[in-house]
Each structure stands twice: as structure tokens, then as C-alpha cells.
Design an enzyme around this catalytic site. Structure first.
Site, PDB file in Angstrom:
ATOM      1  N   HIS A 119       0.790  -1.053  -0.342  1.00 58.07           N
ATOM      2  CA  HIS A 119      -0.282   0.076  -0.447  1.00 58.07           C
ATOM      3  C   HIS A 119       0.407   1.449  -0.248  1.00 58.07           C
ATOM      4  O   HIS A 119       0.418   2.365  -0.648  1.00 58.07           O
ATOM      5  CB  HIS A 119      -0.856   0.055   1.004  1.00 58.07           C
ATOM      6  CG  HIS A 119      -2.173   1.683   1.581  1.00 58.07           C
ATOM      7  ND1 HIS A 119      -1.530   2.483   1.266  1.00 58.07           N
ATOM      8  CD2 HIS A 119      -3.203   1.435   1.008  1.00 58.07           C
ATOM      9  CE1 HIS A 119      -2.291   3.364   1.494  1.00 58.07           C
ATOM     10  NE2 HIS A 119      -3.264   2.928   1.512  1.00 58.07           N
ATOM     11  N   GLY A 120       1.885   1.298   0.552  1.00 60.25           N
ATOM     12  CA  GLY A 120       2.978   2.482   0.765  1.00 60.25           C
ATOM     13  C   GLY A 120       2.160   3.271   2.162  1.00 60.25           C
ATOM     14  O   GLY A 120       3.579   4.398   2.082  1.00 60.25           O
ATOM     15  N   ASP A 121       1.367   3.717   2.065  1.00 54.63           N
ATOM     16  CA  ASP A 121       0.496   4.974   3.484  1.00 54.63           C
ATOM     17  C   ASP A 121      -0.050   4.495   3.934  1.00 54.63           C
ATOM     18  O   ASP A 121      -1.322   5.110   4.135  1.00 54.63           O
ATOM     19  CB  ASP A 121       0.839   6.200   2.169  1.00 54.63           C
ATOM     20  CG  ASP A 121       0.457   6.949   3.240  1.00 54.63           C
ATOM     21  OD1 ASP A 121       0.759   7.198   3.700  1.00 54.63           O
ATOM     22  OD2 ASP A 121      -0.215   8.777   2.691  1.00 54.63           O
ATOM     23  N   VAL A 122       0.369   3.055   4.611  1.00 54.49           N
ATOM     24  CA  VAL A 122      -0.852   3.070   5.947  1.00 54.49           C
ATOM     25  C   VAL A 122      -1.119   3.692   7.176  1.00 54.49           C
ATOM     26  O   VAL A 122      -0.402   3.785   7.574  1.00 54.49           O
ATOM     27  CB  VAL A 122      -1.055   1.137   6.168  1.00 54.49           C
ATOM     28  CG1 VAL A 122      -1.663   1.137   6.942  1.00 54.49           C
ATOM     29  CG2 VAL A 122      -0.880   0.694   5.200  1.00 54.49           C
TER      30      VAL A 122
END
Length: 209
Positions: A119-122
Site C-alpha cells: 500500500h505504501g501509506d497505511v
């Protein structure tokens, strides 16, 4: 036409995000100026299909206009809003509802990872809550295929949700799990990941609920 769907972008519900209607369904239209972020989000959403991941309803790539991603409109807003709204006018979120939202987010992220994506930006800003309190993972602008070495460029993440090893992770899914752990801490304690404005008495009141 997105302008028609959003009543000429008259109903802002967030940064560059507008409420509208698409084929009789409440929708949220988010304008995305960054071409790479738009591509990452669309590519990710086209690979995902899960009850706890916000689905892609439509997209816009009209020349001369901002790119746009359309997902369902969730009445509860972002998880962060549900947790930290003004308690003088809103009742605290019951513990059972918090636990259910966390389980939903875990299921959504597990699906993302099973599809080979990070996801990269939880964060609690990347989880949306519907009118029944059920949660969906969204905001895939930093997503990438973990098997794609060419996509391994580090992207800035939200402060407070980043593990110390983030810049060197071979598999960014590890950092996703860390970020979700911070979300779990927020849900359990009612405290923000980064919070410079709360006084000690207010913090004690939250922890004592």
C-alpha cells in the site's frame, strides 16, 4: 461527466475530493494532479477486489482536465475523523466498533499483500468508514508491485506511521504492517500517532475511557 456528477464540484468533502453521484450511487471524486500517483492508484485498484478495499467506480483522463479517481462515498469519512472528531458534539466510538473496524482494515490489507502489492501509506487517513461502521482501505497513490524492482523508489510517508527501517525495506509490505499497528494503537487508546496539541489532562481522559 464528472462536473455534472459532482454538481460542478460544489460539495467538497476533503482535500481535492468532492461528493457526487454516479449511476445513482453516492460517490467520492478525488482529483489527482500527479501523473505517477494516479497511475499507481489506478493500477492497484484494478488488481484488487475485496469487501474491505474501496473499489474503483470510474476514472477520468480527459485531456486538459485534472485526472480523477472515483470511489464510493463513505458516510463515516476517514477513520481518523471517526476517532478524533470533536467529542463535545460527537459521542465516543464504542470499543466494539473500533475492534470491528480494525479487523476490517486487517482483512483489506491482507488482500492487498496477497495480490503482491504494498500500500505504501497505511494510516488512519487511508481507511474509510461507512454508515454502519465498517471499514475499507483506500488511498493507493503510493502503492507498488513488490516484485517490480523498477518501482522500488522510496516515497515519503505520513509521520508517525513509518518504521525506522522503512528506507531500507526490501519488501514494503513490512512497513504497511507497522503502519497498521499504529492504527491499531490509535483505535485502542484514542490517541493520535503524532499529537503535539493535547494537554496531559486531555490525554489522561482519553486513556481512561
Amino acid at each position: 461527466d464528472l462536473a455534472d456528477a459532482t454538481d460542478a464540484f460544489a460539495h467538497a468533502v476533503g482535500r481535492a475530493t468532492y461528493r457526487g453521484a454516479l449511476d445513482g450511487r453516492d460517490a467520492a471524486v478525488r482529483l489527482v494532479n500527479d501523473e505517477d500517483a494516479f497511475r499507481r492508484e489506478v493500477d492497484a485498484l484494478l488488481r484488487l477486489n475485496h469487501a474491505h478495499v474501496a473499489p474503483l467506480l470510474a476514472l477520468s483522463m480527459t485531456p486538459g482536465r485534472p485526472r480523477a479517481v472515483v470511489i464510493p462515498f463513505y458516510a463515516g469519512g476517514r477513520l481518523r475523523d471517526a476517532l478524533f472528531r470533536d467529542e463535545r458534539t460527537n459521542a465516543p466510538w464504542p470499543a466494539r466498533g473500533r475492534a470491528r473496524a480494525l479487523a476490517d482494515a486487517c482483512c483489506g490489507l491482507a488482500h492487498v499483500h496477497a495480490r503482491g502489492l504494498a500500500h505504501g501509506d497505511v494510516s488512519s487517513r487511508a481507511v474509510y468508514v461507512d454508515a454502519r461502521g465498517r471499514a475499507r482501505l483506500a488511498d493507493f497513490r503510493s502503492a507498488r508491485d513488490v516484485a517490480d524492482a523498477a518501482a522500488a523508489t522510496y516515497l515519503p510517508r505520513r509521520p508517525g506511521y513509518v518504521d525506522a527501517e522503512a528506507c531500507g525495506d526490501d519488501d514494503e509490505r513490512v512497513s504497511d504492517v507497522y503502519g497498521l499497528g499504529v492504527v491499531a494503537l490509535e483505535l485502542l487508546t484514542g490517541l493520535e500517532a503524532v499529537d503535539f496539541g493535547k494537554r496531559p489532562r486531555a490525554l489522561a481522559a482519553r486513556l481512561g475511557r
